[in-house]
Design an enzyme around this catalytic site. Structure first.
Site, PDB file in Angstrom:
ATOM      1  N   GLY A  46      41.157  44.024  30.377  1.00 14.66           N
ATOM      2  CA  GLY A  46      40.850  45.118  29.173  1.00 14.66           C
ATOM      3  C   GLY A  46      40.155  46.274  29.827  1.00 14.66           C
ATOM      4  O   GLY A  46      39.549  46.049  30.866  1.00 14.66           O
ATOM      5  N   GLN A  51      34.338  53.211  30.174  1.00 12.47           N
ATOM      6  CA  GLN A  51      34.317  52.929  31.533  1.00 12.47           C
ATOM      7  C   GLN A  51      35.086  54.072  32.340  1.00 12.47           C
ATOM      8  O   GLN A  51      35.069  53.798  33.617  1.00 12.47           O
ATOM      9  CB  GLN A  51      35.222  51.606  31.574  1.00 12.47           C
ATOM     10  CG  GLN A  51      34.377  50.213  30.890  1.00 12.47           C
ATOM     11  CD  GLN A  51      35.180  49.088  31.115  1.00 12.47           C
ATOM     12  OE1 GLN A  51      35.933  48.775  30.375  1.00 12.47           O
ATOM     13  NE2 GLN A  51      34.906  48.338  32.224  1.00 12.47           N
ATOM     14  N   CYS A  88      33.818  42.058  34.354  1.00 13.82           N
ATOM     15  CA  CYS A  88      34.020  43.422  33.803  1.00 13.82           C
ATOM     16  C   CYS A  88      34.383  44.318  34.979  1.00 13.82           C
ATOM     17  O   CYS A  88      33.607  44.220  36.214  1.00 13.82           O
ATOM     18  CB  CYS A  88      32.741  43.673  33.208  1.00 13.82           C
ATOM     19  SG  CYS A  88      32.763  45.521  32.499  1.00 13.82           S
ATOM     20  N   LEU A  89      35.178  45.162  34.820  1.00 11.93           N
ATOM     21  CA  LEU A  89      35.821  45.924  35.990  1.00 11.93           C
ATOM     22  C   LEU A  89      34.715  47.059  36.138  1.00 11.93           C
ATOM     23  O   LEU A  89      34.377  47.682  37.267  1.00 11.93           O
ATOM     24  CB  LEU A  89      36.908  46.705  35.523  1.00 11.93           C
ATOM     25  CG  LEU A  89      38.087  46.198  35.035  1.00 11.93           C
ATOM     26  CD1 LEU A  89      39.225  47.104  34.594  1.00 11.93           C
ATOM     27  CD2 LEU A  89      38.657  45.543  36.837  1.00 11.93           C
ATOM     28  N   HIS A 130      34.395  41.744  24.034  1.00 16.37           N
ATOM     29  CA  HIS A 130      33.869  42.483  25.177  1.00 16.37           C
ATOM     30  C   HIS A 130      34.270  44.027  25.135  1.00 16.37           C
ATOM     31  O   HIS A 130      33.422  44.877  25.429  1.00 16.37           O
ATOM     32  CB  HIS A 130      34.580  41.886  26.390  1.00 16.37           C
ATOM     33  CG  HIS A 130      34.269  42.419  27.515  1.00 16.37           C
ATOM     34  ND1 HIS A 130      33.614  41.627  28.655  1.00 16.37           N
ATOM     35  CD2 HIS A 130      34.339  43.582  28.241  1.00 16.37           C
ATOM     36  CE1 HIS A 130      33.461  42.513  29.812  1.00 16.37           C
ATOM     37  NE2 HIS A 130      33.838  43.488  29.567  1.00 16.37           N
ATOM     38  N   GLU A 131      35.640  44.272  24.742  1.00 13.89           N
ATOM     39  CA  GLU A 131      36.034  45.712  24.706  1.00 13.89           C
ATOM     40  C   GLU A 131      35.082  46.408  23.619  1.00 13.89           C
ATOM     41  O   GLU A 131      34.737  47.473  23.966  1.00 13.89           O
ATOM     42  CB  GLU A 131      37.397  46.193  24.645  1.00 13.89           C
ATOM     43  CG  GLU A 131      38.075  45.207  25.869  1.00 13.89           C
ATOM     44  CD  GLU A 131      37.621  45.478  27.341  1.00 13.89           C
ATOM     45  OE1 GLU A 131      37.043  46.730  27.468  1.00 13.89           O
ATOM     46  OE2 GLU A 131      37.821  44.577  28.228  1.00 13.89           O
ATOM     47  N   HIS A 134      31.861  47.518  24.532  1.00 16.11           N
ATOM     48  CA  HIS A 134      31.659  48.440  25.465  1.00 16.11           C
ATOM     49  C   HIS A 134      31.393  50.135  24.561  1.00 16.11           C
ATOM     50  O   HIS A 134      30.809  50.881  24.853  1.00 16.11           O
ATOM     51  CB  HIS A 134      32.921  48.693  26.143  1.00 16.11           C
ATOM     52  CG  HIS A 134      32.961  47.989  27.536  1.00 16.11           C
ATOM     53  ND1 HIS A 134      31.985  48.390  28.597  1.00 16.11           N
ATOM     54  CD2 HIS A 134      33.721  46.999  27.862  1.00 16.11           C
ATOM     55  CE1 HIS A 134      32.030  47.579  29.809  1.00 16.11           C
ATOM     56  NE2 HIS A 134      33.290  46.668  29.270  1.00 16.11           N
TER      57      HIS A 134
HETATM   58 ZN    ZN Z   1      33.975  45.345  30.537  1.00 17.71          ZN
END
Ligand code: ZN
Length: 152
Positions: A46, A51, A88-89, A130-131, A134
């Site tokens: 995701g 991000q 998480c990226l 999670h997304e 963000h």
């Molecule tokens: Zn993330």
């Protein structure tokens, strides 16, 4: 196709609240496509627009069942609970245990401007939470109860 630079923990933009998308124009479509390219390239499940440095309420998810594009997503129903590892990226190499609802229903707009609802369980429910967090400036590290080692 374009891979965008993924912002990392410490970058202030990750802590800001994203604005709703008012109009789905060609820039939004390009953003959706670049976000999917970036997510697949970085092997994430995701990615949210902040991000890649864009404060708009957009996320892409693929937990292995195909690409999901979410514009202005909202969680409308949750049930159950699960605790599992999450990463998480924007926080490379770190994984931690986070409790989430087991089942989550989101309402969002698709790229054609149509409202839709989708229910996910397990990893997909986790990705929805999670997304969408963000988009409000929260990261999974805010919720971790314990960090874990993962070989990847
Ligand atoms: Zn993330």
């Amino acid at each position: 196709m374009a891979i965008r630079n993924v912002r990392k923990l410490g970058d202030e933009i990750l802590r800001k609240k994203s604005r709703p998308v008012e109009e789905i124009d060609s820039k939004i479509i390009t953003l959706l496509e670049d976000m999917a390219d970036t997510m697949y390239y970085t092997q994430g499940v995701g990615l949210a627009a902040p991000q890649v440095g864009i404060l708009k309420r957009i996320a892409v998810i693929d937990v292995g069942d195909g690409l999901i594009e979410l514009i202005n997503p909202e969680i409308i129903e949750t049930s159950g609970e699960q605790t599992d590892k999450e990463g998480c990226l924007s926080v490379p190499g770190k994984y931690g245990l986070v409790s989430r609802p087991y089942k989550v229903t989101v309402r969002a707009t698709d790229r054609d401007g149509n409202l839709f609802e989708m229910t996910g369980e397990g990893l997909l429910a986790r990705a929805f939470c999670h997304e969408i967090e963000h988009l409000d400036g929260y990261l999974f590290v805010d919720k971790v109860t314990e960090y874990v080692e993962v070989d990847d």
